[in-house]
Write an enzyme that holds these catalytic residues in place. Structure first.
Site, mmCIF file in Angstrom:
data_model
loop_
_atom_site.group_PDB
_atom_site.id
_atom_site.type_symbol
_atom_site.label_atom_id
_atom_site.label_comp_id
_atom_site.label_asym_id
_atom_site.label_seq_id
_atom_site.Cartn_x
_atom_site.Cartn_y
_atom_site.Cartn_z
ATOM 1 N N VAL A 1 1.370 6.713 13.787
ATOM 2 C CA VAL A 1 0.670 5.633 13.082
ATOM 3 C C VAL A 1 1.326 4.289 13.422
ATOM 4 C CG1 VAL A 1 0.098 4.690 10.803
ATOM 5 C CG2 VAL A 1 -0.231 7.111 11.259
ATOM 6 N N GLY A 2 2.654 4.275 13.551
ATOM 7 C CA GLY A 2 3.368 3.041 13.904
ATOM 8 C C GLY A 2 2.909 2.479 15.248
ATOM 9 N N SER B 1 5.025 7.566 10.239
ATOM 10 C CA SER B 1 5.158 8.351 11.468
ATOM 11 C C SER B 1 5.118 7.452 12.705
ATOM 12 C CB SER B 1 4.027 9.372 11.546
ATOM 13 O OG SER B 1 2.786 8.693 11.532
ATOM 14 N N THR B 2 5.706 7.931 13.770
ATOM 15 C CA THR B 2 5.707 7.189 15.031
ATOM 16 C C THR B 2 4.274 7.003 15.527
ATOM 17 O OG1 THR B 2 7.930 7.881 15.581
ATOM 18 C CG2 THR B 2 6.535 7.266 17.438
ATOM 19 N N CYS C 1 13.338 10.938 7.054
ATOM 20 C CA CYS C 1 13.416 10.484 8.451
ATOM 21 C C CYS C 1 14.835 10.555 8.980
ATOM 22 C CB CYS C 1 12.879 9.069 8.546
ATOM 23 S SG CYS C 1 13.624 7.981 7.354
ATOM 24 N N GLU D 1 9.705 16.119 15.213
ATOM 25 C CA GLU D 1 10.147 15.981 13.834
ATOM 26 C C GLU D 1 9.422 17.009 12.969
ATOM 27 O OE1 GLU D 1 9.072 12.315 11.841
ATOM 28 O OE2 GLU D 1 11.141 12.233 11.129
ATOM 29 N N LYS E 1 0.837 -1.197 0.000
ATOM 30 C CA LYS E 1 0.000 0.000 0.000
ATOM 31 C C LYS E 1 0.873 1.249 0.000
ATOM 32 C CE LYS E 1 -1.836 2.902 2.735
ATOM 33 N NZ LYS E 1 -1.834 4.062 1.831
ATOM 34 N N GLU F 1 9.645 1.345 10.830
ATOM 35 C CA GLU F 1 10.655 2.376 10.550
ATOM 36 C C GLU F 1 9.942 3.703 10.719
ATOM 37 O OE1 GLU F 1 13.679 1.755 10.033
ATOM 38 O OE2 GLU F 1 13.715 -0.333 9.389
#
Ligand code: NDP
Length: 448
Positions: free
Chosen positions: A210-211, A207-208, A262, A352, A153, A228
């Site tokens: 969503v991760g 992004s952190t 990143c 970030e 995706k 990542e």
């Protein structure tokens, strides 16, 4: 439902695509599941040959793919060409890896013990918009080499290069169903992949935030995940460094891809004794960054990905601006290369930005440099500039980050492991290390 794909440098519409929903996602997973047994059983040498053919096709279509990427992301064509070159290298590398990823024999009593590297099955790959095809290849290469089938995706904003790659995959002779590309929303297609019981693993870059959600949702099916995520990397400049070289390189370590990287070294930590001199050199070097039409071979920095993202980036710039560059007038989501003086406690140094904004921060000595470099929830990348070899190694060991460079700002190569410490995620991409997270070890004991 359709999605409009826009060129961020012109704001012009470049494609209108149908969006997949939950049903289409389920159908893609079913196709990947059906294709899995035959793909797993392809002889290693043949699987290597198919990946090699894909690598060659990417090379042959390099200019076309680079132009697609440049138009869809707004990135300078020179950078896009380099990225597509890396995509080909990644497929070449994993073509070569297929036959070199083997198990062990382990001494045991009364028999023989062997390990096998088994594929996981169907893996879901979810990628962001900043390096669309490059990051896709980092996941596709090891996933396919290990014998998995995939549903990829791409980000909603940048699906075009992945769609073209899917055609090249078939042209290479990789069977139908092995690689499935779905254009759709993260909250719909991505979320469905994460919860789907037939998806064995999610390889995610983004992004952190969503991760974190993916890690939680994956718990429902004990899905494997590699994450990542974001970064807030430090570029540490000691007083004994080659200041001219460090200053000439520093802008490209944060303004490349308009800072949407990143690995961006967006905290420039400079020893106080050379701070003023370095700041002067850095301003000069930043003034030289060529911003403009991404299609021009000489351009070094393009626009941001969207109007909304530009607003987010702008919200970070309200402190002591040391330098703000020029941008083209007219359409496009432009934002100037910006240098800000800050302390490590300021928002600009904590979060970030994902845009062309760098914070200059002074430090006193080696211990203070390490303390400030580590004073962040992230741990992805970073650089150390010094002429003292022992110090370079000491500081490299002390900084909690996955990828570092000394007297250089380059840290991503197809053959070396890449990934984060702390809230930058876990798991390693690239190199032989990536194969570990796309296979499972099976141990078999045979009584003799
Ligand atoms: P996001 O995390 O918003 O999106 C990344 C991908 O996840 C997109 O494909 C997105 O789809 C999808 N997604 C969004 N929501 C969900 C969900 N609920 N479930 C499953 N998938 C979902 O990041 P951005 O695309 O905005 O990229 C920028 C961020 O990515 C930055 O923070 C950056 O640091 C990080 N990044 C990290 C890298 C690394 O290697 N560590 C490399 C590149 C970026 P959609 O586009 O449709 O929303």
């Amino acid at each position: 439902m359709s999605v409009t794909v826009v060129n961020p440098a012109t704001e012009e519409r470049i494609a209108e695509l149908e969006q997949a929903g939950v049903d289409e996602t389920d159908a893609a997973v079913a196709r990947a599941k059906e294709a899995f047994p035959a793909w797993r059983d392809v002889a290693p040498n043949d699987r290597a040959r198919l990946l090699r053919r894909l690598a060659t096709l990417v090379e042959e279509h390099g200019e076309e793919l680079a132009r697609i990427e440049s138009q869809n992301v707004g990135k300078p064509i020179s950078g896009a060409r380099a990225e597509i070159g890396m995509v080909a290298n990644v497929f070449h590398f994993y073509a070569g890896a297929v036959e070199k990823h083997y198990g062990e024999t382990i001494p045991v009593a009364g028999g023989v013990d062997v390990t096998f590297r088994e594929p996981l099955g169907v893996v879901g790959l979810i990628v962001p918009w900043n390096f669309p095809l490059n990051i896709s290849s980092w996941k596709l290469g090891p996933a396919l080499a290990c014998g998995n089938t995939v549903v990829l995706k791409p980000a909603e904003l940048t699906p075009l290069s992945a769609l073209r790659l899917a055609e090249l995959v078939l042209e290479a002779g990789i069977p139908e169903g092995v690689v499935n590309v779905l254009v759709g929303k993260g909250s719909v297609v991505g979320a469905r992949l994460v919860e789907h019981p037939d998806v064995a693993k999610i390889g995610f870059t983004g992004s952190t935030e969503v991760g974190r959600g993916i890690m939680q949702a994956a718990a429902g099916t004990i899905k494997r995940v590699t994450l990542e995520l974001g970064g807030k990397s430090a570029n540490v400049i000691f007083e004994d460094a080659d200041l001219e070289a460090a200053a000439a390189s520093a802008p490209y370590a944060v303004f490349d891809n308009a800072g949407q990287d990143c690995c961006a070294r967006s905290r420039i930590l400079v020893q106080r004794s050379v701070y003023d001199r370095f700041a002067e050199l850095l301003v000069e070097a930043t003034r030289d960054v060529r911003v403009g039409d991404p299609a021009d071979d000489a351009t070094e920095m393009g626009p941001l990905i969207s109007a909304q993202h530009r607003e987010t980036v702008a919200s970070f710039v309200n402190g002591d601006v040391l330098f703000s560059g020029e941008t083209p007038s007219g359409p496009g989501y432009w934002f100037p290369a910006t240098l800000v003086e800050a302390s490590n406690e300021d928002r600009i140094a904590r979060e970030e930005v994902f845009g062309p904004v760098a914070a200059l921060i002074p430090f006193e000595d080696e211990a203070d440099a390490v303390r400030q470099a580590n004073d962040t929830p992230y741990g992805l990348s970073g650089s150390i500039w010094t002429r003292d070899g022992a110090r370079a190694l000491r500081v490299a060991r002390a900084i909690d980050t996955g990828v570092l460079s000394v007297n250089s700002n380059s840290s991503v190569r197809h053959s070396t492991p890449f990934g984060g410490f702390k809230q930058s995620g876990f798991g390693r991409e690239l190199g032989m290390h990536a194969l570990e997270s796309y296979s499972e070890i099976k141990n078999v004991y045979i009584a003799t």
